[in-house]
Enzyme design. Structure first.
Site, short mmCIF file in Angstrom:
data_model
loop_
_atom_site.label_atom_id
_atom_site.label_comp_id
_atom_site.label_asym_id
_atom_site.label_seq_id
_atom_site.Cartn_x
_atom_site.Cartn_y
_atom_site.Cartn_z
N ASN A 64 0.80 -1.23 0.00
CA ASN A 64 0.00 0.00 0.00
C ASN A 64 0.83 1.28 0.00
O ASN A 64 0.49 2.24 -0.67
CB ASN A 64 -1.01 -0.03 1.15
CG ASN A 64 -0.36 -0.05 2.50
OD1 ASN A 64 0.67 -0.69 2.69
ND2 ASN A 64 -0.93 0.66 3.45
N GLY A 96 1.85 -6.11 7.30
CA GLY A 96 0.94 -6.70 6.31
C GLY A 96 -0.34 -7.11 6.98
O GLY A 96 -0.70 -6.61 8.05
N THR A 104 -1.52 -13.13 7.47
CA THR A 104 -0.12 -13.42 7.14
C THR A 104 0.74 -13.31 8.41
O THR A 104 1.63 -14.13 8.63
CB THR A 104 0.41 -12.45 6.07
OG1 THR A 104 -0.57 -12.30 5.06
CG2 THR A 104 1.69 -12.94 5.45
N GLU A 123 3.24 -5.65 12.44
CA GLU A 123 2.34 -4.50 12.24
C GLU A 123 1.25 -4.96 11.29
O GLU A 123 1.51 -5.18 10.11
CB GLU A 123 3.13 -3.34 11.62
CG GLU A 123 4.24 -2.80 12.48
CD GLU A 123 3.76 -2.13 13.75
OE1 GLU A 123 2.59 -1.68 13.78
OE2 GLU A 123 4.53 -2.08 14.71
N CYS A 146 -3.34 1.59 6.37
CA CYS A 146 -3.79 0.85 7.56
C CYS A 146 -4.38 1.79 8.59
O CYS A 146 -5.10 1.36 9.48
CB CYS A 146 -2.63 0.06 8.14
SG CYS A 146 -1.19 1.10 8.45
N GLU A 197 7.01 0.19 16.40
CA GLU A 197 8.06 0.72 15.56
C GLU A 197 8.26 2.19 15.92
O GLU A 197 7.57 2.72 16.78
CB GLU A 197 7.67 0.58 14.09
CG GLU A 197 7.53 -0.88 13.64
CD GLU A 197 7.27 -1.03 12.15
OE1 GLU A 197 6.49 -0.25 11.60
OE2 GLU A 197 7.88 -1.94 11.54
P1 NDP Z 1 -0.01 -9.37 3.08
O1 NDP Z 1 -0.07 -9.86 4.47
O2 NDP Z 1 -0.73 -10.12 2.04
O3 NDP Z 1 1.49 -9.25 2.58
C1 NDP Z 1 2.48 -8.51 3.24
C2 NDP Z 1 3.85 -9.02 2.82
O4 NDP Z 1 4.03 -10.34 3.34
C3 NDP Z 1 4.01 -9.14 1.32
O5 NDP Z 1 5.33 -8.79 0.97
C4 NDP Z 1 3.72 -10.60 1.10
O6 NDP Z 1 4.21 -11.09 -0.10
C5 NDP Z 1 4.40 -11.22 2.29
N1 NDP Z 1 3.99 -12.57 2.63
C6 NDP Z 1 2.86 -13.24 2.28
N2 NDP Z 1 2.86 -14.49 2.81
C7 NDP Z 1 4.02 -14.63 3.50
C8 NDP Z 1 4.60 -15.68 4.27
N3 NDP Z 1 4.00 -16.84 4.46
N4 NDP Z 1 5.80 -15.46 4.85
C9 NDP Z 1 6.43 -14.29 4.70
N5 NDP Z 1 5.93 -13.25 3.97
C10 NDP Z 1 4.74 -13.41 3.39
O7 NDP Z 1 -0.51 -7.86 3.15
P2 NDP Z 1 -0.80 -6.92 1.93
O8 NDP Z 1 0.43 -6.78 1.10
O9 NDP Z 1 -2.08 -7.35 1.31
O10 NDP Z 1 -0.99 -5.51 2.68
C11 NDP Z 1 -2.20 -5.07 3.18
C12 NDP Z 1 -2.28 -5.32 4.67
O11 NDP Z 1 -1.21 -4.67 5.34
C13 NDP Z 1 -3.54 -4.76 5.29
O12 NDP Z 1 -4.09 -5.70 6.17
C14 NDP Z 1 -3.05 -3.54 6.06
O13 NDP Z 1 -3.85 -3.18 7.15
C15 NDP Z 1 -1.70 -4.00 6.49
N6 NDP Z 1 -0.87 -2.86 6.83
C16 NDP Z 1 -0.55 -2.63 8.14
C17 NDP Z 1 0.19 -1.53 8.50
C18 NDP Z 1 0.58 -1.28 9.93
O14 NDP Z 1 1.48 -0.48 10.15
N7 NDP Z 1 -0.02 -1.92 10.90
C19 NDP Z 1 0.65 -0.56 7.49
C20 NDP Z 1 0.26 -0.91 6.15
C21 NDP Z 1 -0.47 -2.02 5.84
P3 NDP Z 1 3.20 -11.22 -1.35
O15 NDP Z 1 2.75 -9.85 -1.67
O16 NDP Z 1 4.04 -11.82 -2.39
O17 NDP Z 1 2.08 -12.11 -0.89
#
Ligand code: NDP
Length: 481
Positions: free
Chosen positions: A150, A226, A230, A248, A282, A461
């Site tokens: 994002n 993320g 995940t 996070e 987020c 963080e």
């Molecule tokens: P994901 O959880 O799908 O992915 C995050 C990252 O993790 C990506 O690089 C992804 O790779 C990777 N990933 C996926 N599966 C695994 C695994 N088994 N082991 C290690 N890494 C893995 O999140 P999104 O990218 O869809 O992002 C959106 C989410 O992030 C929302 O829920 C949002 O709220 C959250 N978010 C939280 C923030 C915070 O500070 N709390 C800030 C910004 C976003 P790949 O893309 O290849 O699947």
């Protein structure tokens, strides 16, 4: 077709197996570059390079590390427009938002931790005159940083800057949906003279490279941003191996509007907190609670301002809402709009996809959507949508709004609008969230602790918190007499 490469041991390299994934421009729905489809082999090479670089990097003085990180910050600044354009094309966000907000913030992340590390001191505890303790803070070794799609470069640098500043060597994985600016960042690191292996970037699918990055014996810590699901998967595999974990995760943030608010500001900022970056932040306020006595007035003015938000070409200056980052996410957001209708919600703005003309006709656009008439505890109001969709609900008392606001499993951020400072303090104290904004939104000081409670995450963080996470503390006690 442009090929993005991995960055391992100071070199831009193809993935070992030679496989690539299509990288889409969400504004057009067309493939515009190729992202490495890395696998375990690439992850292992990156971890080995980081391990080999650690003895040298960790022995650099803080001043030497700081100087290189400051050079990286300066190069981000110099390349601001090119990075902003790349981010906009890769992610779908308006170019102006990347240019004025996110890329400058990536620069600030590097600058902030490059300077913070110079002030990160050891503590000492004297026990009268007979003993003294001092606490060393040493880097962990190889750490993994995994970031989402994002705010790609912003969140990528938010993790790697403190990790590198503290003397760790990093293996980082951006989302495969937005790999471009991390690739451009690798080139910046090379230009800045970052020694080989200190930062390694493995591009590709989390499901393929994630397991090695989170369980390899040489990885000492995992910093992840993320989705909650995940995060749960990572915790399941990494926690039993006693790796340090910072998670996070998702949010479902309440935006509480009391009748005694500064009405004009509350409306304008609520539009911003609902729809900035297509609602894909987020911290966006996705549930708006309005005190009943001003509910109709707020709704009317809010809808009038939402109607002015132009959904359009992310590269166009007038665009306020760009493209949704990926087709799969577009479908997820649309499915929640359908769910809201099934749950009895009335769509009072948007609620539909937008088809733009010409080469944008296959892009993923959704009109800013406002839904009312839903129960506070229905699925639409409990689950994270992460798109340009908000719900709006009236409330009658502080107790009631607190109960509704705290009803989700998430607890990342909250916003409160009131001119009554006593009430603001009282409500802030009772909100289950890691971050509360009063009469503002997304006002960030990088020294403050950042993170969520409940299923929004574990750990904090920002500032000293990040530097503490990326170091191990060792207490040494000397008996003096
Ligand atoms: P994901 O959880 O799908 O992915 C995050 C990252 O993790 C990506 O690089 C992804 O790779 C990777 N990933 C996926 N599966 C695994 C695994 N088994 N082991 C290690 N890494 C893995 O999140 P999104 O990218 O869809 O992002 C959106 C989410 O992030 C929302 O829920 C949002 O709220 C959250 N978010 C939280 C923030 C915070 O500070 N709390 C800030 C910004 C976003 P790949 O893309 O290849 O699947």
């Amino acid at each position: 077709m442009q090929k993005i490469l991995n960055y391992i041991n100071g070199q831009l390299v193809e993935p070992v197996a030679g496989n690539y994934i299509d990288n889409y421009n969400p504004a057009t729905g067309k493939v515009y570059s190729l992202c490495p489809d890395s696998d375990e082999q690439d992850a292992i090479l990156a971890i080995a390079a980081a391990k080999a670089a650690f003895p040298i990097w960790s022995q650099y003085t803080t001043n030497q590390r700081s100087a290189i990180l400051l050079k990286i910050a300066a190069l981000i600044d110099l390349n601001n427009d090119a990075l902003a354009q790349a981010e906009s094309i890769d992610q779908g966000k308006p170019f102006w938002l990347a240019q004025k907000g996110e890329i400058p913030r990536a620069q600030s992340n590097m600058h902030f931790f490059a300077t913070a590390i110079e002030h990160f001191a050891s503590e000492s505890h004297a026990m009268g005159d007979h003993a003294i303790n001092y606490t060393l803070k040493t880097p962990l070794g190889v750490v993994t940083c995994i970031s989402p799609w994002n705010l790609p470069l912003y969140l990528f640098t938010w993790k790697i800057a403190p990790a590198l500043a503290a003397g760790n060597c990093v293996v980082a994985k951006p989302s495969e949906i937005t790999p471009m600016t991390a690739y451009l960042f690798a080139k910046i690191c090379m230009e800045a003279g970052l020694p080989p292996g200190v930062l390694n970037i493995v591009q590709g699918l989390g499901t393929k490279v994630g397991p090695a990055l989170t369980t390899h014996p040489d990885v000492k810590a995992v910093s992840f941003t993320g989705g909650t699901k995940t995060g749960e998967q990572i915790a399941k595999v990494a926690a039993p191996l006693f790796k340090k974990l910072s998670l996070e995760l998702g949010g479902k943030n309440p935006n509480i509007i009391f009748a005694d608010c500064d009405f004009k500001k509350a409306v304008a900022e609520s539009v911003r907190s609902s729809f900035t970056n297509q609602g894909e932040i987020c911290l966006c306020g996705s549930r708006i609670f309005v005190e009943r006595s001003i509910y109709d007035q707020f709704k009317t003015e809010f809808l009038a301002q939402v109607a002015n938000l132009i959904v359009g070409d992310p590269l166009h200056a007038a665009t306020k809402v760009g493209a949704i980052a990926s087709k799969i996410h577009f479908e997820k957001v649309m499915s929640y709009i359908a769910l809201a209708k099934e749950e009895g919600g009335q769509i009072i703005a948007g609620g539909h996809a937008v088809t733009l003309p010409g080469e944008l006709s296959e892009g993923y656009y959704i009109a800013p959507t406002v839904i009312e008439g839903l129960a506070y505890n229905c699925r639409t109001n409990l689950e994270e949508i992460f798109g340009p969709v908000v719900t709006i609900m009236p409330f009658d008392s502080e107790e009631e709004v607190l109960q509704m606001a705290n009803a989700t499993q998430y607890g990342l951020a909250a916003t409160i609008w009131t001119e009554n400072v006593t009430k603001a303090h009282r409500v802030a104290a009772q909100i289950q969230a890691g971050i509360v904004w009063i009469n503002c939104w997304l006002l960030r000081d990088l020294r403050t602790p950042f993170g969520g409670v409940k299923q929004s995450g574990v750990g904090r963080e920002g500032g000293w918190e990040a530097l503490r996470f990326f170091t191990e503390q060792k207490n040494v006690c000397i008996k003096l007499n």
